[in-house]
Design a protein around this motif. Structure first.
Motif, PDB file in Angstrom:
ATOM      1  N   GLU A  78      -6.349  14.230  -6.609  1.00  0.00           N
ATOM      2  CA  GLU A  78      -5.663  15.180  -7.929  1.00  0.00           C
ATOM      3  C   GLU A  78      -5.865  16.752  -7.347  1.00  0.00           C
ATOM      4  O   GLU A  78      -6.602  17.068  -7.036  1.00  0.00           O
ATOM      5  CB  GLU A  78      -6.611  14.655  -9.034  1.00  0.00           C
ATOM      6  N   GLY A  79      -4.690  17.774  -7.316  1.00  0.00           N
ATOM      7  CA  GLY A  79      -4.656  18.734  -7.399  1.00  0.00           C
ATOM      8  C   GLY A  79      -4.000  19.461  -6.796  1.00  0.00           C
ATOM      9  O   GLY A  79      -4.111  20.858  -5.782  1.00  0.00           O
ATOM     10  N   VAL A  80      -4.082  19.011  -5.262  1.00  0.00           N
ATOM     11  CA  VAL A  80      -3.753  19.499  -3.467  1.00  0.00           C
ATOM     12  C   VAL A  80      -2.301  19.406  -3.773  1.00  0.00           C
ATOM     13  O   VAL A  80      -1.129  18.238  -4.183  1.00  0.00           O
ATOM     14  CB  VAL A  80      -4.336  18.060  -3.106  1.00  0.00           C
ATOM     15  N   LYS A  81      -2.055  20.008  -3.264  1.00  0.00           N
ATOM     16  CA  LYS A  81      -0.854  20.422  -2.904  1.00  0.00           C
ATOM     17  C   LYS A  81      -0.118  20.790  -1.568  1.00  0.00           C
ATOM     18  O   LYS A  81       1.081  19.925  -1.332  1.00  0.00           O
ATOM     19  CB  LYS A  81      -0.167  22.115  -3.450  1.00  0.00           C
ATOM     20  N   PHE A 106     -10.559  17.215  14.931  1.00  0.00           N
ATOM     21  CA  PHE A 106      -8.760  17.471  15.015  1.00  0.00           C
ATOM     22  C   PHE A 106      -9.246  18.748  12.856  1.00  0.00           C
ATOM     23  O   PHE A 106      -9.961  18.041  12.234  1.00  0.00           O
ATOM     24  CB  PHE A 106      -8.572  16.455  14.109  1.00  0.00           C
ATOM     25  N   PRO A 107      -8.428  19.640  12.309  1.00  0.00           N
ATOM     26  CA  PRO A 107      -9.000  20.670  11.833  1.00  0.00           C
ATOM     27  C   PRO A 107      -8.043  19.839  10.497  1.00  0.00           C
ATOM     28  O   PRO A 107      -6.822  19.778  10.741  1.00  0.00           O
ATOM     29  CB  PRO A 107      -8.739  21.361  12.117  1.00  0.00           C
ATOM     30  N   TYR A 108      -8.539  20.391   9.694  1.00  0.00           N
ATOM     31  CA  TYR A 108      -7.324  19.125   8.136  1.00  0.00           C
ATOM     32  C   TYR A 108      -7.254  20.629   7.265  1.00  0.00           C
ATOM     33  O   TYR A 108      -8.752  20.742   6.740  1.00  0.00           O
ATOM     34  CB  TYR A 108      -7.774  18.268   7.371  1.00  0.00           C
ATOM     35  N   LYS A 109      -6.189  21.197   7.073  1.00  0.00           N
ATOM     36  CA  LYS A 109      -6.615  21.922   6.042  1.00  0.00           C
ATOM     37  C   LYS A 109      -5.932  21.674   4.895  1.00  0.00           C
ATOM     38  O   LYS A 109      -4.778  21.464   4.473  1.00  0.00           O
ATOM     39  CB  LYS A 109      -5.579  23.616   6.307  1.00  0.00           C
ATOM     40  N   VAL A 110      -7.351  21.510   3.399  1.00  0.00           N
ATOM     41  CA  VAL A 110      -6.107  21.484   2.450  1.00  0.00           C
ATOM     42  C   VAL A 110      -5.924  22.441   1.537  1.00  0.00           C
ATOM     43  O   VAL A 110      -6.897  23.130   0.937  1.00  0.00           O
ATOM     44  CB  VAL A 110      -6.955  20.400   1.239  1.00  0.00           C
ATOM     45  N   VAL A 111      -4.888  21.873   1.095  1.00  0.00           N
ATOM     46  CA  VAL A 111      -4.687  23.971   0.007  1.00  0.00           C
ATOM     47  C   VAL A 111      -4.613  22.374  -1.534  1.00  0.00           C
ATOM     48  O   VAL A 111      -3.698  22.091  -1.476  1.00  0.00           O
ATOM     49  CB  VAL A 111      -3.318  24.113   0.274  1.00  0.00           C
ATOM     50  N   GLY A 112      -4.876  23.388  -2.126  1.00  0.00           N
ATOM     51  CA  GLY A 112      -5.086  22.896  -4.083  1.00  0.00           C
ATOM     52  C   GLY A 112      -5.877  23.776  -4.805  1.00  0.00           C
ATOM     53  O   GLY A 112      -5.975  24.630  -4.674  1.00  0.00           O
ATOM     54  N   ASP A 113      -5.022  23.328  -5.730  1.00  0.00           N
ATOM     55  CA  ASP A 113      -5.398  24.077  -7.283  1.00  0.00           C
ATOM     56  C   ASP A 113      -7.065  23.945  -6.956  1.00  0.00           C
ATOM     57  O   ASP A 113      -7.567  24.168  -7.050  1.00  0.00           O
ATOM     58  CB  ASP A 113      -4.963  23.317  -8.283  1.00  0.00           C
ATOM     59  N   SER A 131     -14.143  27.206   2.618  1.00  0.00           N
ATOM     60  CA  SER A 131     -13.185  27.570   1.461  1.00  0.00           C
ATOM     61  C   SER A 131     -12.873  28.937   1.410  1.00  0.00           C
ATOM     62  O   SER A 131     -12.829  29.743   1.755  1.00  0.00           O
ATOM     63  CB  SER A 131     -14.087  27.110   0.196  1.00  0.00           C
ATOM     64  N   LYS A 132     -11.669  28.936   0.804  1.00  0.00           N
ATOM     65  CA  LYS A 132     -11.213  30.131   1.225  1.00  0.00           C
ATOM     66  C   LYS A 132     -10.543  29.891  -0.582  1.00  0.00           C
ATOM     67  O   LYS A 132      -9.586  28.593  -0.929  1.00  0.00           O
ATOM     68  CB  LYS A 132      -9.869  31.142   2.594  1.00  0.00           C
ATOM     69  N   THR A 133     -10.383  30.489  -1.153  1.00  0.00           N
ATOM     70  CA  THR A 133      -9.833  31.367  -2.692  1.00  0.00           C
ATOM     71  C   THR A 133      -8.532  32.635  -1.873  1.00  0.00           C
ATOM     72  O   THR A 133      -8.390  33.143  -1.922  1.00  0.00           O
ATOM     73  CB  THR A 133     -10.481  31.872  -3.656  1.00  0.00           C
ATOM     74  N   SER A 134      -7.653  32.073  -3.117  1.00  0.00           N
ATOM     75  CA  SER A 134      -6.056  32.558  -2.770  1.00  0.00           C
ATOM     76  C   SER A 134      -6.323  33.873  -3.701  1.00  0.00           C
ATOM     77  O   SER A 134      -7.080  34.296  -4.324  1.00  0.00           O
ATOM     78  CB  SER A 134      -5.125  32.005  -3.312  1.00  0.00           C
ATOM     79  N   SER A 135      -5.798  35.151  -3.146  1.00  0.00           N
ATOM     80  CA  SER A 135      -5.439  36.357  -3.330  1.00  0.00           C
ATOM     81  C   SER A 135      -5.170  36.396  -4.898  1.00  0.00           C
ATOM     82  O   SER A 135      -6.193  37.558  -5.948  1.00  0.00           O
ATOM     83  CB  SER A 135      -4.721  37.279  -2.717  1.00  0.00           C
ATOM     84  N   LYS A 136      -4.835  35.295  -5.993  1.00  0.00           N
ATOM     85  CA  LYS A 136      -4.224  35.440  -7.476  1.00  0.00           C
ATOM     86  C   LYS A 136      -5.632  34.549  -7.558  1.00  0.00           C
ATOM     87  O   LYS A 136      -5.715  34.425  -8.887  1.00  0.00           O
ATOM     88  CB  LYS A 136      -3.666  35.892  -7.402  1.00  0.00           C
ATOM     89  N   GLY A 137      -6.559  33.977  -7.266  1.00  0.00           N
ATOM     90  CA  GLY A 137      -7.178  33.126  -7.789  1.00  0.00           C
ATOM     91  C   GLY A 137      -6.682  31.734  -8.455  1.00  0.00           C
ATOM     92  O   GLY A 137      -7.256  30.854  -8.800  1.00  0.00           O
ATOM     93  N   THR A 138      -5.026  31.315  -7.650  1.00  0.00           N
ATOM     94  CA  THR A 138      -4.802  30.046  -8.311  1.00  0.00           C
ATOM     95  C   THR A 138      -5.084  28.675  -7.347  1.00  0.00           C
ATOM     96  O   THR A 138      -5.103  27.264  -7.932  1.00  0.00           O
ATOM     97  CB  THR A 138      -3.023  30.396  -8.232  1.00  0.00           C
ATOM     98  N   TYR A 139      -5.028  29.416  -6.173  1.00  0.00           N
ATOM     99  CA  TYR A 139      -5.535  28.483  -5.594  1.00  0.00           C
ATOM    100  C   TYR A 139      -6.814  28.169  -4.463  1.00  0.00           C
ATOM    101  O   TYR A 139      -6.931  29.491  -4.291  1.00  0.00           O
ATOM    102  CB  TYR A 139      -3.908  27.995  -4.113  1.00  0.00           C
ATOM    103  N   ASN A 140      -6.962  26.571  -3.570  1.00  0.00           N
ATOM    104  CA  ASN A 140      -8.590  26.887  -2.890  1.00  0.00           C
ATOM    105  C   ASN A 140      -7.199  26.700  -1.364  1.00  0.00           C
ATOM    106  O   ASN A 140      -7.292  25.865  -1.834  1.00  0.00           O
ATOM    107  CB  ASN A 140      -9.456  25.999  -3.318  1.00  0.00           C
ATOM    108  N   SER A 141      -7.951  26.587  -0.602  1.00  0.00           N
ATOM    109  CA  SER A 141      -7.767  25.679   0.716  1.00  0.00           C
ATOM    110  C   SER A 141      -9.593  25.439   1.275  1.00  0.00           C
ATOM    111  O   SER A 141     -10.258  26.560   1.424  1.00  0.00           O
ATOM    112  CB  SER A 141      -6.931  27.062   2.158  1.00  0.00           C
TER     113      SER A 141
END
Length: 88
Positions: free
Chosen positions: A82-85, A16-23, A48-58
């Protein structure tokens, strides 16, 4: 507990894949693995992948789950980091 239909839609055990998006944080992947290890000990290599603006990690992690309850527990506990959206 969550009210899901995973037990009707899936056969257990299964991957089962989980994708966690956070700060954006250099420790988010480690914290995700720590939570998963408490429930499903194993050797994990999350991506891990960082958003284009560097605000979030997934963080994406594949876990072999044994039951609907385990899927739901991991969703709940990963969301409490903490920090997970979002947990997808």
């Amino acid at each position: 507990m969550l009210d899901t239909k995973f037990d009707e839609l899936m056969e257990f055990p299964c991957a089962f894949p989980y994708k966690v998006v956070g700060d954006a944080s250099s420790t988010l992947a480690d914290r995700v693995v720590e939570v998963v290890q408490r429930h499903v000990p194993g050797d994990y290599a999350p991506t891990s992948k960082t958003s284009s603006k560097g605000t979030y990690n997934s963080i994406t992690i594949r876990v072999t789950v044994q039951s609907k309850e385990q899927v739901e527990t991991l969703y709940t506990e990963l969301a409490a980091i903490e920090g997970v959206k979002r947990v997808l």
